[in-house]
Every structure is written in structure tokens, then in C-alpha cells.
Design a protein around this motif. Structure first.
Motif, PDB file in Angstrom:
ATOM      1  N   HIS A  34      40.016  -7.873 -28.193  1.00 28.98           N
ATOM      2  CA  HIS A  34      40.156  -7.196 -29.487  1.00 28.98           C
ATOM      3  C   HIS A  34      40.304  -5.682 -29.324  1.00 28.98           C
ATOM      4  N   GLU A  61      37.883 -20.577 -37.867  1.00 27.39           N
ATOM      5  CA  GLU A  61      36.815 -20.199 -36.944  1.00 27.39           C
ATOM      6  C   GLU A  61      35.455 -20.689 -37.430  1.00 27.39           C
ATOM      7  N   SER A  62      35.297 -20.832 -38.736  1.00 30.53           N
ATOM      8  CA  SER A  62      34.017 -21.268 -39.293  1.00 30.53           C
ATOM      9  C   SER A  62      33.933 -22.783 -39.464  1.00 30.53           C
ATOM     10  N   ARG A 108      37.768 -23.324 -31.089  1.00 26.54           N
ATOM     11  CA  ARG A 108      38.117 -21.917 -30.819  1.00 26.54           C
ATOM     12  C   ARG A 108      39.402 -21.559 -31.546  1.00 26.54           C
ATOM     13  N   ASN A 143      39.987 -16.940 -40.053  1.00 29.86           N
ATOM     14  CA  ASN A 143      38.552 -16.907 -40.358  1.00 29.86           C
ATOM     15  C   ASN A 143      38.065 -18.258 -40.858  1.00 29.86           C
ATOM     16  N   LEU A 149      41.380 -11.302 -35.106  1.00 27.90           N
ATOM     17  CA  LEU A 149      39.957 -11.618 -35.196  1.00 27.90           C
ATOM     18  C   LEU A 149      39.136 -10.700 -34.281  1.00 27.90           C
ATOM     19  N   GLU A 150      37.998 -10.255 -34.772  1.00 22.18           N
ATOM     20  CA  GLU A 150      37.120  -9.434 -33.941  1.00 22.18           C
ATOM     21  C   GLU A 150      36.574 -10.218 -32.760  1.00 22.18           C
ATOM     22  N   SER A 151      36.567 -11.546 -32.877  1.00 24.47           N
ATOM     23  CA  SER A 151      36.070 -12.395 -31.796  1.00 24.47           C
ATOM     24  C   SER A 151      37.081 -12.566 -30.662  1.00 24.47           C
ATOM     25  N   HIS A 152      38.314 -12.101 -30.865  1.00 26.48           N
ATOM     26  CA  HIS A 152      39.318 -12.210 -29.808  1.00 26.48           C
ATOM     27  C   HIS A 152      38.821 -11.473 -28.565  1.00 26.48           C
TER      28      HIS A 152
END
Length: 383
Positions: free
Chosen positions: A290, A271-272, A278, A268, A284-287
Motif C-alpha cells: 500500500h 474483504e469483510s 483474501r 471492502n 485497500l490499506e491492507s494491500h
């Protein structure tokens, strides 16, 4: 006793205190030979003859891992590659065809694409994100689909149930490298996969002090592997390594919990960060997959990767400038590691492996997560 949870299996299954004179830790049978007695029965029904075939210390580790994977039988090997090659050789024949994913573990890729050529074996590499990728690659002589989910470096997943059903409908054997997830967080046999392999040098051992591998599957198939690929090639794990592996298994649940929690925080954080393009981490929910991960995985471990917004020279300086993350090709132990092996590769080479430019892989160890994030932050600021 019926050990119902994976924590209980790791802690106690196979230890058999009554068998080993009440020893809370089973002893190491550091011997090559087991005599049977001059009259053939002095030592009772002794199943052991020679350690190249089997050993009581190795049996303890095998029983624990088989139970964790939900398999009938596990067989330990002297390295992860010994386990992988044994599983593969048990499933193929001369002039056959193999399907695997493009970014499979490097030595496995070399084994497929180079070594097996001498037997006329061909291989097709696919991205593997859909069942259709595998279906389109099947040939009349396809005998094996080899999976690795999540895969090396970018942690793509394959639909295990879908690929297993496809393979069974065509009489094709499926093998999966389950090292990343471990038997705690993914059990491929439940999805119909035929054989599961692990590089036990990683999380199962957990202390970066053994080289080991294991294959798990149904008893009939596994006994054939034990008699042929393991016994004849001589690749069994030695008793001392087996004892160390069992020691590692006892702490596997608590270690993985820390690895996973710390890795998610770091994923996290990365990612920020504005220097990171990337992050690849199934937690991660962004995978991109997912939802598939939610169906197949019950947890996430400590290995992840990310793409830096920088040139290769700057990325190399970043990697070498880290202090807590030491440069090292392995992972799964107590220590944090970093590697960037694809720097300097051509666009064609990266496309062949289905990998992006600027990729850095880290293993999040058991150090305090704040210390690790501070180390990464210092390095990122210098980019």
C-alpha cells in the motif's frame, strides 16, 4: 491553448477546430493515400503520405495520450500486443536476455518464453516485489527489464524509480505495461522508465468496441520505433479505431472515477465476507504494498481479484451463477466481467505464476455498485 489538467487534455488537446473547419469533433481521415500535388507544393507542407506511416486522425489520439503520460511522443498501434511487441523488439537483440515478472500478462509471457526463442532470446521471471529481485537476475547480456505495475491478477507493484535507476546504471532499457493505472493515475516516465505501453482496448477506449495499443516515450526513441517496428511491420492503428479511441479519451476521467469508487466499495465488501480469504486491490490499506502504491499511484481503477474459500468446482459454479458479472477475459469497458482462468491448475503451475489457488478476477463496470454487490452476495451465499 495550454491545457494544464488531464481533464482538459482529454477533452480538447489536439482537436484544433481551426484546422478542421470548426468541427467540434475532428473528422475521420478514412483514406490510405495523401497526394502532394503535381508541382510538389499545391497542398502546402503536407506531412502525410500514407496511412501505414501516419494519419491526421491517429495523430489526435497520439497527441492526447503523449500529453497525459508526460511523454514527448506517442504512437498508436492496431492492438495492445502490437504495441507491446514493438516496444520489446526495439529494445532487444539476438541472443540477449530479458527480465520480467512472473505474473505478467499471459500473451506477453508467451511472446517472451516461446516466440523469442527463435532469436536466441532468454527470459528470467521474477516476483519483482523488490529491486533486489531484478538485480539478482541481471546477466551480462540483459537488454530489457519489462514491468507491469500493478501486475495481472494479483496486482503486485514494482518500485519504478528503483528499477529504473538500476537499469540505467547497467545500460538496460525499461518498458512498463501501464494499462491498469492508465495515464491518469500513474506516469512511469516520471520515475525514469524508458517506454510506456497501454492496451488501449481497455480503459482508454472504454466502450469495448476497439482493439488498440499505444507506446509512449522520448521523441528520438519513439521515432525509431515508428520507422522500424511500426512502419515496417504495418501495425499502425487505422483511422476509424483512432477516432473511437479519441472519443473514449474524452470521458476517461469521469469513467475512471466511477470505476474506482465502485471497485473500492466492492473490495471492502469482499474483504469483510466470511467466504473470501483474501482480496487483491491496490486501493485497500491492507494491500501488502500500500505504501508503494501511495508513492506511485494517484488513483485506483476497477480491476481487482479475490481468493474464495472453496474448491475449484464450487468456484466455477459461483462464477457461472453471477448475472451482472459476465464471463469475459478482457476488462476496462463499461461492463462488469468475471474470470477464473487458473481453476484446475497444478500447484507447480500456480507457483510458476506466483498465484494463489482459488483466485477470481472481476472488473467493476459502470453499473450501479449496489446492483453489483447484490449479485456477488447472492453468489457467495450459494458457496
Amino acid at each position: 491553448m495550454d491545457y494544464r489538467t488531464k481533464e482538459d487534455i482529454c477533452t480538447h488537446l489536439g482537436d484544433e477546430y481551426e484546422k478542421f473547419m470548426g468541427a467540434i469533433v475532428p473528422p475521420i481521415f478514412q483514406n490510405s493515400l495523401f497526394v502532394q500535388g503535381t508541382d510538389g507544393g499545391e497542398y502546402g507542407e503536407n506531412p502525410y503520405i500514407y496511412t501505414r506511416v501516419s494519419n491526421p486522425t491517429t495523430d489526435v489520439a497520439e497527441r492526447k495520450i503523449a500529453a497525459l503520460e508526460g511523454g514527448e511522443t506517442a504512437k498508436c498501434f492496431a492492438s495492445g500486443m502490437a504495441a507491446i511487441t514493438a516496444a520489446v523488439m526495439s529494445a532487444i537483440e539476438k541472443d540477449c536476455h530479458i527480465i520480467t515478472i512472473a505474473n505478467v500478462y499471459g500473451p506477453t509471457r508467451t511472446f517472451f518464453s516461446s516466440y523469442l526463442k527463435k532469436f536466441g532470446v532468454s527470459v528470467t521471471f521474477v516476483k519483482g516485489e523488490t529491486v533486489e529481485d531484478f538485480a539478482a537476475a541481471i546477466q551480462p547480456n540483459t537488454r530489457l527489464i519489462y514491468l507491469e505495475s500493478p501486475s495481472s491478477f494479483v496486482f503486485r507493484m514494482q518500485d519504478l524509480a528503483g528499477v529504473a535507476a538500476l537499469a540505467k546504471s547497467r545500460g538496460i532499457t525499461t518498458v512498463i505495461d501501464n494499462t491498469w493505472a492508465t495515464p491518469l493515475y500513474q506516469n512511469p516516465l516520471d520515475f525514469g522508465i524508458d517506454l510506456v505501453v497501454h492496451t488501449a482496448s481497455k480503459y482508454l477506449g472504454g466502450h469495448s468496441d476497439i482493439v488498440a495499443g499505444v507506446v509512449v516515450g522520448h521523441a528520438e526513441r519513439m521515432e525509431k520505433i515508428a520507422k522500424e517496428e511500426r512502419e515496417l511491420f504495418g501495425g499502425i492503428m487505422d483511422p476509424h479505431q483512432s477516432w473511437l479511441l479519441t472519443r473514449g479519451l474524452r470521458t476517461l476521467p469521469v469513467r475512471l472515477k466511477v470505476h474506482g469508487e465502485s471497485a473500492l466499495k466492492i473490495a471492502n465488501f469482499l474483504e469483510s465476507h466470511d467466504k473470501v480469504k483474501r482480496v487483491y486491490y491496490p486501493g485497500l490499506e491492507s494491500h501488502a504494498q500500500h505504501d508503494l502504491g501511495q508513492r506511485q499511484l494517484s488513483g485506483h481503477t476497477g480491476l481487482l481479484s479475490f481468493v474464495l474459500d472453496a474448491e475449484d468446482e464450487a468456484i466455477l459454479a459461483f462464477v457461472k451463477g453471477l448475472e451482472m458479472f459476465q464471463w469475459g477475459p478482457s476488462w476496462g469497458g463499461f461492463e462488469s466481467l468475471v474470470v477464473a482462468p487458473f481453476l484446475g491448475k497444478t500447484d507447480e503451475e500456480l507457483e510458476e505464476w506466483c498465484l494463489p489457488r482459488g483466485l477470481v478476477r472481476i472488473h467493476v463496470g459502470l453499473e450501479h455498485v449496489d446492483t453489483l454487490m447484490a449479485d456477488l452476495e447472492v453468489g457467495l451465499k450459494q458457496l
